[in-house]
Scaffold this active site. Structure first.
Site, PDB file in Angstrom:
ATOM      1  N   ASP A 327      36.272  42.048  45.921  1.00 56.57           N
ATOM      2  CA  ASP A 327      34.916  42.501  46.181  1.00 56.57           C
ATOM      3  C   ASP A 327      34.043  42.048  45.010  1.00 56.57           C
ATOM      4  O   ASP A 327      34.389  42.265  43.844  1.00 56.57           O
ATOM      5  CB  ASP A 327      34.891  44.028  46.330  1.00 56.57           C
ATOM      6  CG  ASP A 327      33.541  44.529  46.781  1.00 56.57           C
ATOM      7  OD1 ASP A 327      33.398  44.741  47.990  1.00 56.57           O
ATOM      8  OD2 ASP A 327      32.644  44.716  45.941  1.00 56.57           O
ATOM      9  N   ILE A 328      32.914  41.400  45.305  1.00 49.51           N
ATOM     10  CA  ILE A 328      32.024  40.891  44.259  1.00 49.51           C
ATOM     11  C   ILE A 328      31.404  42.078  43.510  1.00 49.51           C
ATOM     12  O   ILE A 328      30.854  43.004  44.138  1.00 49.51           O
ATOM     13  CB  ILE A 328      30.933  39.992  44.855  1.00 49.51           C
ATOM     14  CG1 ILE A 328      31.584  38.789  45.563  1.00 49.51           C
ATOM     15  CG2 ILE A 328      29.971  39.512  43.779  1.00 49.51           C
ATOM     16  CD1 ILE A 328      30.597  37.893  46.260  1.00 49.51           C
ATOM     17  N   GLU A 370      30.246  41.797  50.982  1.00 49.11           N
ATOM     18  CA  GLU A 370      30.748  41.022  49.867  1.00 49.11           C
ATOM     19  C   GLU A 370      32.253  41.165  49.706  1.00 49.11           C
ATOM     20  O   GLU A 370      32.807  40.821  48.667  1.00 49.11           O
ATOM     21  CB  GLU A 370      30.053  41.448  48.564  1.00 49.11           C
ATOM     22  CG  GLU A 370      30.375  42.852  48.073  1.00 49.11           C
ATOM     23  CD  GLU A 370      29.485  43.928  48.701  1.00 49.11           C
ATOM     24  OE1 GLU A 370      29.359  44.995  48.122  1.00 49.11           O
ATOM     25  OE2 GLU A 370      28.909  43.665  49.791  1.00 49.11           O
TER      26      GLU A 370
END
Length: 488
Positions: A327-328, A370
């Site tokens: 996950d960004i 994301e």
């Protein structure tokens, strides 16, 4: 003139003989059809009865055993012989139960009750229809102990012969009643069809055979009248005009045949073209349905389908599979600062980096927003952690050019998976035991469990400061115990 009465008499005799032959044939084929239909009905009814009885047999035994487990728990926990006898006799009231045995985990057999030998003899049909004699062993656990401890077993022997006898009785009566009804219906139908249809048709056929539509010297006689069959009389009247139209219609039929052949050739070509276009459209729809439009990576639907396939291979061949979720970090802040187009550019760059860094058999996918996932078939947990750390470092060093600025970003990683038997040897024995139970739990949502474990590890990495990799805590597998069947 002298020959005409003789000809009429011969025609009448031929008509009577033909009628008798048709009547016999109608009776024969009606009986054959009725018997065949009766056998089909008996077969369908027998098929339905069998599956109904099989369902009653399976469900009845399951309900009885399930309802007896709490009583067996009390019996073994309190060593109550009287309660054990009451429970066993109650279960033996079900004639499909042949023996009930309660065993103590420490002392062996605590109580046993079985039917006298030969009371319900078993036949070979019981083996073929209801799997024959079966023994079901149910572990008895004491819920008052913490942790829950197995204190013994309840062993139940099943004998389906009662259901076989019931099925054979139902099938015999059904066969007898259906065959009697089939014979009666065949005779009734044969008689009715002969007098209502066959005899008028025979007379009309005799009229058509003796009529000569090409002899213009004689007017055509009207067909014989039938008081209760106007359709046959109408058919005879139509036949009078039919002969004159045949030759005229032949030419038109040839012309129509040629036109129809040409139309068929054109239609086949159009159908082939339309089918090809439809197949191409379906292929494009299938790709669109399984691909994320922004990153062109597989979407959640395609990823979960491949994950289920990898889990099946792990069950059958003991081939490991690992899952990485990433996950960004602070993606919302990036969107708020540079705009959603910048966020899209980061997502596309991350997807391209995943494609280049992974093996051909690995599957990167965008799960939504994301969040991305990587499926690693044949990879142990140790190798998955090494790959996750390598991806993390590459993302940390990478940047995206957008609007004259270089956008740097990091990601947090959570790793989960299903190790092989060799990989389980390096795990805690209790964790390995949980994995072994998970392999045997056919109804467990293993893909959901892996995803949840990886997601928990991902958010733990977020809580610890982001931009790091964390392996799932497999000791939490016990939290998913409700997805395991009761006998694992």
């Amino acid at each position: 003139m002298a020959g005409k009465p003789s000809e009429k008499r011969d025609n009448v005799l031929a008509s009577m003989k033909l009628g008798s032959t048709i009547a016999a044939r109608q009776l024969k084929y009606s009986l054959f059809l009725a018997v065949a239909l009766g056998l089909l009905i008996v077969a369908i009814r027998g098929y339905q009865d069998y599956y109904w009885l099989d369902g009653v047999y399976q469900q009845g035994n399951q309900r009885l055993i399930s309802s007896s487990v709490p009583v067996a728990t009390q019996v073994l926990a309190k060593h109550d012989l009287e309660l054990a006898e009451v429970m066993a006799r109650g279960m033996l009231n079900n004639r499909s139960i042949a023996r009930v045995t309660l065993t103590n985990a420490d002392d062996g057999i605590f109580y046993e009750l079985k039917r006298p030998a030969g009371e319900i003899p078993i036949s070979r049909w019981a083996e073929k229809m209801f799997a024959g004699l079966q023994t079901i062993t149910v572990p008895v656990r004491d819920p008052d102990r913490q942790p829950v401890t197995t204190i013994g077993e309840m062993v139940v022997d099943l004998n389906p012969q009662v259901y076989v006898d019931a099925y054979m009785t139902r099938l015999s009566w059904s066969f007898l009643a259906t065959m009697v009804l089939a014979a009666v219906m065949a005779m009734a139908f044969a008689m009715m069809s002969y007098f209502i249809f066959s005899r008028p048709v025979i007379r009309l056929g005799n009229y058509i055979v003796n009529a000569d539509p090409t002899d213009e010297s004689r007017p055509l006689q009207m067909p014989p009248e039938h008081r209760h069959d106007d359709e046959v009389q109408l058919l005879g009247s139509v036949t009078v005009g039919l002969f004159g139209m045949i030759r005229q219609q032949l030419g038109q039929l040839r012309k129509a045949r040629d036109e129809l052949q040409n139309a068929n050739i054109t239609l086949e070509e159009r159908v082939k073209q339309r089918t090809q276009e439809l197949n191409e459209a379906m292929s494009k729809l299938e790709v669109l349905a399984s691909t994320d439009p922004l990153t062109e990576l597989p979407n959640r639907r395609a990823y979960l389908a491949r994950l289920d396939e990898a889990i099946s291979i792990w069950r059958r061949r003991d081939t490991p599979v690992s899952v990485i979720l990433l996950d960004i970090d602070r993606f919302k802040a990036l969107n708020d600062t540079y705009g959603h187009q910048a966020g899209d550019a980061v997502l596309v760059a991350l997807a391209e980096m995943l494609r280049k860094a992974l093996r051909a058999i690995d599957l990167p996918a965008r799960m939504g927003g994301e969040e991305f996932a990587v499926l690693l078939p044949g990879e142990e947990l140790e190798g998955a952690m090494i790959l996750a750390e390598r991806l993390r470092k590459e993302l940390e060093k990478s940047s995206v050019d957008f609007g004259g600025s270089k956008l740097n970003f990091t990601s947090s990683f959570g790793v989960s998976g299903l190790p092989s038997s060799a990989g389980m040897a390096a795990l805690d024995p209790e964790v390995a035991k949980q994995f072994d139970a998970l392999r045997k739990a056919e109804r467990a949502d293993i893909s959901g469990i892996l995803y949840s474990l990886a997601d928990q590890a991902l958010y733990k990495a977020k809580e610890e400061g982001r931009n790091r990799c964390r392996l799932a805590d497999f000791k939490s597998l016990s939290e998913f115990k409700e997805v395991f069947p009761f006998d694992v």
